[in-house]
Design a protein around this motif. Structure first.
Motif, PDB file in Angstrom:
ATOM      1  N   ASN A   2       0.758  -1.211  -0.100  1.00 31.67           N
ATOM      2  CA  ASN A   2      -0.082  -0.218   0.024  1.00 31.67           C
ATOM      3  C   ASN A   2       0.903   1.156   0.079  1.00 31.67           C
ATOM      4  O   ASN A   2       2.088   1.181  -0.036  1.00 31.67           O
ATOM      5  CB  ASN A   2      -1.082  -0.083   1.304  1.00 31.67           C
ATOM      6  CG  ASN A   2      -0.353  -0.214   2.561  1.00 31.67           C
ATOM      7  OD1 ASN A   2       0.681   0.801   2.825  1.00 31.67           O
ATOM      8  ND2 ASN A   2      -0.514  -1.298   3.417  1.00 31.67           N
TER       9      ASN A   2
ATOM     10  N   GLN B 105      -3.725  -9.741   1.978  1.00 28.34           N
ATOM     11  CA  GLN B 105      -3.980  -8.827   1.018  1.00 28.34           C
ATOM     12  C   GLN B 105      -2.946  -8.996  -0.252  1.00 28.34           C
ATOM     13  O   GLN B 105      -3.412  -8.880  -1.487  1.00 28.34           O
ATOM     14  CB  GLN B 105      -3.749  -7.328   1.224  1.00 28.34           C
ATOM     15  CG  GLN B 105      -4.762  -6.874   2.278  1.00 28.34           C
ATOM     16  CD  GLN B 105      -4.749  -7.070   3.589  1.00 28.34           C
ATOM     17  OE1 GLN B 105      -3.851  -7.855   4.007  1.00 28.34           O
ATOM     18  NE2 GLN B 105      -5.611  -6.610   4.676  1.00 28.34           N
TER      19      GLN B 105
ATOM     20  N   GLU C 129      -4.325 -11.748  -2.440  1.00 27.90           N
ATOM     21  CA  GLU C 129      -5.620 -11.109  -2.978  1.00 27.90           C
ATOM     22  C   GLU C 129      -5.123 -10.369  -4.467  1.00 27.90           C
ATOM     23  O   GLU C 129      -5.601 -10.461  -5.338  1.00 27.90           O
ATOM     24  CB  GLU C 129      -6.423 -10.647  -2.231  1.00 27.90           C
ATOM     25  CG  GLU C 129      -7.371 -11.437  -1.342  1.00 27.90           C
ATOM     26  CD  GLU C 129      -7.937 -10.476  -0.173  1.00 27.90           C
ATOM     27  OE1 GLU C 129      -8.971 -11.040   0.417  1.00 27.90           O
ATOM     28  OE2 GLU C 129      -7.742  -9.232  -0.203  1.00 27.90           O
ATOM     29  N   LYS C 130      -3.925  -9.558  -4.081  1.00 26.76           N
ATOM     30  CA  LYS C 130      -3.784  -8.719  -5.359  1.00 26.76           C
ATOM     31  C   LYS C 130      -3.067  -9.639  -6.299  1.00 26.76           C
ATOM     32  O   LYS C 130      -3.300  -9.205  -7.625  1.00 26.76           O
ATOM     33  CB  LYS C 130      -2.861  -7.631  -4.807  1.00 26.76           C
ATOM     34  CG  LYS C 130      -3.423  -6.529  -3.851  1.00 26.76           C
ATOM     35  CD  LYS C 130      -2.551  -5.505  -3.475  1.00 26.76           C
ATOM     36  CE  LYS C 130      -2.095  -4.714  -4.509  1.00 26.76           C
ATOM     37  NZ  LYS C 130      -1.183  -3.517  -3.973  1.00 26.76           N
TER      38      LYS C 130
ATOM     39  N   GLN D  70      -5.949 -11.613  -8.423  1.00 27.45           N
ATOM     40  CA  GLN D  70      -6.486 -10.560  -9.172  1.00 27.45           C
ATOM     41  C   GLN D  70      -5.612 -10.301 -10.478  1.00 27.45           C
ATOM     42  O   GLN D  70      -6.114 -10.089 -11.463  1.00 27.45           O
ATOM     43  CB  GLN D  70      -6.765  -9.372  -8.185  1.00 27.45           C
ATOM     44  CG  GLN D  70      -7.894  -9.444  -7.245  1.00 27.45           C
ATOM     45  CD  GLN D  70      -7.894  -8.502  -6.331  1.00 27.45           C
ATOM     46  OE1 GLN D  70      -7.268  -7.423  -6.549  1.00 27.45           O
ATOM     47  NE2 GLN D  70      -8.630  -8.493  -5.106  1.00 27.45           N
ATOM     48  N   SER D  71      -4.471  -9.978 -10.058  1.00 25.05           N
ATOM     49  CA  SER D  71      -3.638  -9.598 -11.396  1.00 25.05           C
ATOM     50  C   SER D  71      -3.195 -10.775 -12.394  1.00 25.05           C
ATOM     51  O   SER D  71      -3.517 -10.371 -13.724  1.00 25.05           O
ATOM     52  CB  SER D  71      -2.066  -9.065 -10.838  1.00 25.05           C
ATOM     53  OG  SER D  71      -1.303  -9.070 -11.666  1.00 25.05           O
TER      54      SER D  71
ATOM     55  N   GLU E 113     -11.623  -7.985  -9.101  1.00 25.83           N
ATOM     56  CA  GLU E 113     -11.867  -7.146  -7.982  1.00 25.83           C
ATOM     57  C   GLU E 113     -12.665  -7.658  -6.875  1.00 25.83           C
ATOM     58  O   GLU E 113     -12.506  -7.370  -5.560  1.00 25.83           O
ATOM     59  CB  GLU E 113     -12.287  -5.797  -8.410  1.00 25.83           C
ATOM     60  CG  GLU E 113     -13.652  -5.560  -9.020  1.00 25.83           C
ATOM     61  CD  GLU E 113     -13.689  -5.991 -10.282  1.00 25.83           C
ATOM     62  OE1 GLU E 113     -14.850  -5.787 -10.861  1.00 25.83           O
ATOM     63  OE2 GLU E 113     -12.587  -6.222 -11.108  1.00 25.83           O
TER      64      GLU E 113
END
Length: 386
Positions: free
Chosen positions: A241, A256, A259-260, A263-264, A282
């Motif tokens: 972040n 997180q 998850e990121k 998603q990518s 998302e």
């Protein structure tokens, strides 16, 4: 010290205590009698004789008082109720969702506390205190939860949690970082092993750590939880972040981060993830990934194992600095899959500088998800005036 020694050992004779403490027999007898009169201790029958009179055995009175331990974490929280021997009499767990604001949590906790006391027919004045192990940063002295990240519900900034609990229940509350209370609890559960130098690392929504040296929790010069997640393991790496370091451990090892990454990869069409994760990128959440992992998706497994490798590197850095006897690992990622845990500790061992001469013990602990709440109650017990 005498009281705590009896509590740690369970049942102890006066002769055993005399061997441990530099006291005269008459002084020790007086102290033991005072604690029996005050009902802190109970006589527990007679021990075997070595030729003379059988020795009186002592144990602590489990009904002298009681403690609550409250774990406030980002995904799940829990409330434990304990007697003086730290026997768990009740445990309640719940999910921290978007509705669980500080005021809602205090209302929920106080309702459960009343119910637990009614079930056990115990009056609130018999409860010595509530220990709280919470996500930091904190101001422990003022009982404040300051500015934690990633809580689903709003309002978790500058929360006077100790005062809120006391106002609602009438019971004094004491605050400590949850990682610290988890380590306090785990050391207590392993007290027969006499471990003095320990490390606790929690890998979940965030990365949290605690360290114990000579049997005492190490607090830094500022009242913040250890920022192990900001340990840089790749100088040109990503950051999780806007407030974090580039290439920090949390960018590779956290809920997180996974998850990121997923998603990518879905956006790029990698690994046929669209079939395993049939939703807009998302909307992919950790629970979705965990479900796919449990279904045996090999690509998702590879994502978790890559995270485990990075976690092992971070652990090796800690081992090379602190050289603990034992490392307790906990959190959602540790419990996601046995291969994650085994991969992380294998990588940590391979990158430990003094290996194999130095081989610390890795463990998921004995208390596991109960560790934070148990250690929080234990913190109040240890601070009790006798």
């Amino acid at each position: 010290m005498i009281y705590h020694r009896i509590a740690e050992q369970g049942i102890v004779s006066k002769a055993e205590l005399l061997a441990d403490f530099s006291l005269t027999s008459s002084t020790l007898t007086r102290l033991l009698e005072e604690m029996v009169d005050e009902k802190l201790l109970l006589g527990s029958g007679l021990g075997p004789s070595s030729g003379g009179r059988k020795p009186i055995l002592y144990e602590i009175n489990s009904a002298y008082g009681y403690f609550f331990g409250l774990d406030i974490s980002r995904r799940h929280s829990s409330l434990g109720f304990f007697d003086m021997r730290m026997n768990p009499m009740s445990f309640t767990r719940w999910r921290m969702d978007e509705a669980m604001t500080p005021s809602e949590l205090v209302e929920y906790v106080s309702t459960n506390m009343r119910s637990i006391l009614n079930d056990h027919r115990i009056e609130s004045h018999q409860v010595i205190g509530v220990g709280i192990g919470a996500v930091g940063p904190l101001n422990r002295e003022k009982g404040l939860i300051l500015k934690p990240l990633y809580f689903p519900a709003p309002g978790w900034t500058d929360v006077p949690i100790c005062q809120m609990i006391k106002d609602k229940t009438g019971i004094p509350a004491h605050l400590e970082n949850g990682a610290n209370t988890a380590l306090i609890g785990e050391q207590w559960s392993m007290r027969r092993e006499n471990l003095q130098h320990m490390l606790y690392v929690h890998a979940g929504v965030g990365l949290r750590s605690a360290m114990m040296s000579n049997g005492q929790i190490v607090h830094g010069s500022i009242d913040m939880e250890g920022a192990i997640g900001q340990m840089i393991i790749q100088t040109d790496g990503p950051r999780l972040n806007d407030g974090g370091n580039y290439g920090a451990l949390e960018a590779f090892v956290s809920v997180q981060a996974l998850e990121k990454l997923a998603q990518s990869h879905v956006k790029m069409g990698r690994g046929n993830l669209m079939n395993a994760l049939p939703m807009p990128p998302e909307q992919i959440r950790y629970d979705t990934l965990l479900h796919a992992l449990m279904q045996g998706n090999t690509y998702i497994m590879e994502l978790f194992l890559q995270s485990a490798v990075h976690f092992g590197i971070g652990l090796a850095n800690l081992l090379n600095m602190f050289h603990p006897e034992a490392i307790i690992l906990g959190g959602a990622l540790i419990n996601s899959n046995e291969r994650f845990y085994q991969t992380a500790i294998e990588i940590a061992r391979k990158n430990t500088y003094y290996y194999p001469d130095y081989q610390p013990v890795f463990s998921k602990g004995e208390l596991r998800e109960d560790a934070v709440a148990t250690g929080a109650a234990l913190m109040v017990w240890k601070g009790m005036t006798i």
